[in-house]
Design an enzyme around this catalytic site. Structure first.
Site, mmCIF file in Angstrom:
data_model
loop_
_atom_site.group_PDB
_atom_site.id
_atom_site.type_symbol
_atom_site.label_atom_id
_atom_site.label_comp_id
_atom_site.label_asym_id
_atom_site.label_seq_id
_atom_site.Cartn_x
_atom_site.Cartn_y
_atom_site.Cartn_z
ATOM 1 C CG ASP A 148 -59.386 -20.758 69.693
ATOM 2 O OD1 ASP A 148 -58.486 -21.472 69.356
ATOM 3 O OD2 ASP A 148 -59.284 -19.675 69.733
ATOM 4 C CG ASP A 177 -54.827 -21.787 68.784
ATOM 5 O OD1 ASP A 177 -55.911 -22.372 68.803
ATOM 6 O OD2 ASP A 177 -54.694 -20.841 69.734
ATOM 7 C CE1 TYR A 234 -60.863 -16.512 72.950
ATOM 8 C CE2 TYR A 234 -59.219 -18.284 72.870
ATOM 9 C CZ TYR A 234 -59.947 -17.532 72.204
ATOM 10 O OH TYR A 234 -59.881 -17.592 70.738
ATOM 11 C CD GLU A 272 -55.658 -16.768 65.583
ATOM 12 O OE1 GLU A 272 -55.182 -15.700 66.179
ATOM 13 O OE2 GLU A 272 -55.668 -17.750 66.120
#
Ligand SMILES: *[C@@H]1O[C@H](CO)[C@@H](O)[C@H](O)[C@H]1NC(C)=O
Length: 511
Positions: free
Chosen positions: A96, A99, A248, A488
């Site tokens: 995603d 990571d 999430y 990120e």
């Protein structure tokens, strides 16, 4: 602005005219020479280059066995036995963000938004269209594996807590690849609903070029939606709570995804059953709830715009409310109108949330351009408490947001990696920040990677096209690797930008 020598005032007038006048979407324009003449003078950004890069980014996020056509060369194969913990094949899909976990919920939303980008603006993508479709297919091939068993969806591979305790390349990954699923006893209607939406939207992308694949996607979408709706529940309040939260976790519930998925199924199938589903469930699924943050969690604003199309362009009068709801969403963003309720930074960036704000900038810009398209094609406008707002205004707001993102901001910083003169150097991304497996083939174990994570040196691998979380509400950006809220990248930041950039590249005659 560019090297035209135009005064900024004249240039912005021309831009406004251009955006207001434009109603063509890939169709031949009546004044091609005039258009191009104006475009060359006013475009200060290379939207075409940004489009190319925004799609290339997805190759850097790939999990699984990379194909020969892989262009992001510093990446290698990874996660080749994903799914084996549950005796299923879950190889492939996307990481995603920075990571190495495969989270089904944001992956599905990314797929829906990439597909919507192609559905609305694919006709303008020219040579980038095949790349955009490959980016979608990398996700849908995975989603088909994840939904192969009826009434079951594999919604995550990898334990986020364990994964986050390491700073290692996906190619070296040695943390447990635990597989998590939802089923009749452990429902997850938000992730199931979003997966159905993704499969339905993608089925439209492949309808002409690959009819059998498209049919498979659509029949799977229907089955998955039925599962999502029949076994209602949230995956973040049930048995998976400690797995998916706080990563999430769905805060908006699953009602928005059921409405959104039904909207996509209606669009993709044209079956009356989905129309009546939307009609009879819209209210209890929160269609008139006031919420204008559109992202991986909350789909209400997207569902409104999507369903407004049925009223505006297919004349389904039952959906008139969605036009009103869409107007409310748009009015909340336009400075100066009575129901305006958004925040902008001093430098002009739409500011929704402190964390990963650019995801809302790209998703909102996409919705503005898409709604502008529907309005222009239907000859309608937006009513904001007495003021009439036309499609061109929506387009100029979207353009301004993209221009900020690409470098027209107080720091002169492009928030797209590898685009422009100045862009983030220390993005929060394991693969990008550690030496490539091609340069350094021997393993870099779990904890030793953290040295790099805390170092000030720039990332050795440029994750071209990645858009990061972005600046804070004062237009500041520290460019620190451990500052994940701002540094990120994530697949769902880029996905809606793909369609937005295609539109801008087209309208400025660059593609
Ligand atoms: C940004 O660019 C403008 C115009 O070139 C310049 O005046 C300004 O000093 C720059 N700001 C920063 C922070 O680099």
């Amino acid at each position: 602005m560019g090297s035209s020598g135009f005064s900024p005032v004249l240039s912005s007038t021309l831009i406004t005219l251009l955006l207001v006048c434009s109603t063509s979407y890939g169709a031949p324009t009546h004044h091609p020479n005039k258009r191009i003449h104006i475009h060359h003078r006013v475009s200060s950004h290379n939207y075409k280059e940004a489009l190319t890069k925004s799609i290339l980014f997805f190759e850097g996020q790939r999990s699984g066995k990379l194909p020969r056509t892989q262009r992001m060369k510093w990446r290698g194969n990874s996660g080749l036995s994903d799914g084996s913990a549950a005796n299923v094949n879950l190889v492939g899909g996307y990481y995603d963000a920075g990571d190495n976990v495969k989270f089904g919920f944001p992956m599905a939303f990314t797929t829906t938004m990439l597909s919507w980008s192609v559905i609305e603006f694919g006709g303008m993508m020219k040579g980038e269209l095949p790349h955009a479709k490959q980016a979608i297919r990398w996700a849908t091939d995975y989603l088909l594996k994840a939904t192969a068993k009826p009434d079951t969806i594999y919604v995550q591979v990898g334990d986020a807590n364990r994964d986050h305790a390491c700073w290692e390349r996906p190619e070296d990954m040695d943390t447990t690849r635990t597989v998590y699923k939802i089923d009749r006893n452990t429902p997850g209607s938000e992730v199931a609903g979003e997966t159905a939406a993704a499969l339905a939207a993608a089925s439209m992308v492949f309808r002409k070029s690959n009819p059998s694949y498209s049919k498979l996607l659509l029949s799977r979408a229907m089955r998955v939606f039925h599962f999502a709706d029949t076994y209602r529940g949230s995956y973040s309040s049930g048995g998976l709570r400690n797995v998916v939260c706080p990563f999430y976790c769905s805060f908006s519930g699953y009602q928005d995804e059921l409405l959104w998925a039904a909207g996509w199924l209606h669009k993709a199938t044209k079956l009356p059953s989905y129309l009546s589903y939307v009609k009879s469930n819209a209210r209890n699924l929160g269609a008139d709830e006031y919420d204008n943050i559109f992202g991986w969690d909350n789909k209400h604003a997207g569902a409104r715009i999507l369903l407004s199309r049925s009223f505006l362009l297919s004349k389904i009068s039952d959906f008139e409310d969605f036009k009103d709801h869409s107007d409310n969403f748009v009015c909340s963003i336009i400075p100066g109108v009575p129901s305006y309720s958004s925040q902008y930074t001093p430098g002009g960036l739409l500011f929704k949330l402190k964390e990963y704000n650019l995801q809302y900038v790209t998703s909102t810009s996409f919705l503005l351009l898409t709604y502008a398209k529907y309005l222009a094609l239907s000859g309608k406008s937006v009513e904001c408490g007495g003021s009439v707002i036309r499609a061109g205004k929506l387009r100029s707001i979207a353009k301004r947001q993209v221009d900020y993102l690409l470098g027209e901001n107080p720091l002169n910083m492009s928030y797209m990696v590898g685009y422009g003169k100045k862009y983030p150097q220390r993005i929060h991304h394991r693969g990008s920040s550690l030496p490539s497996v091609r340069v350094h083939p021997s393993r870099i174990p779990c904890s030793s990677g953290f040295q790099m994570m805390y170092s000030q040196s720039p990332n050795p691998n440029v994750l071209v096209g990645a858009v990061v979380g972005g600046p804070d509400q004062g237009d500041r950006f520290p460019d620190q690797r451990n500052d994940y809220d701002h540094s990120e990248p994530a697949t769902y930041i880029n996905a809606p930008l793909v369609g937005t950039l295609a539109y801008l590249a087209h309208i400025f005659g660059q593609i």
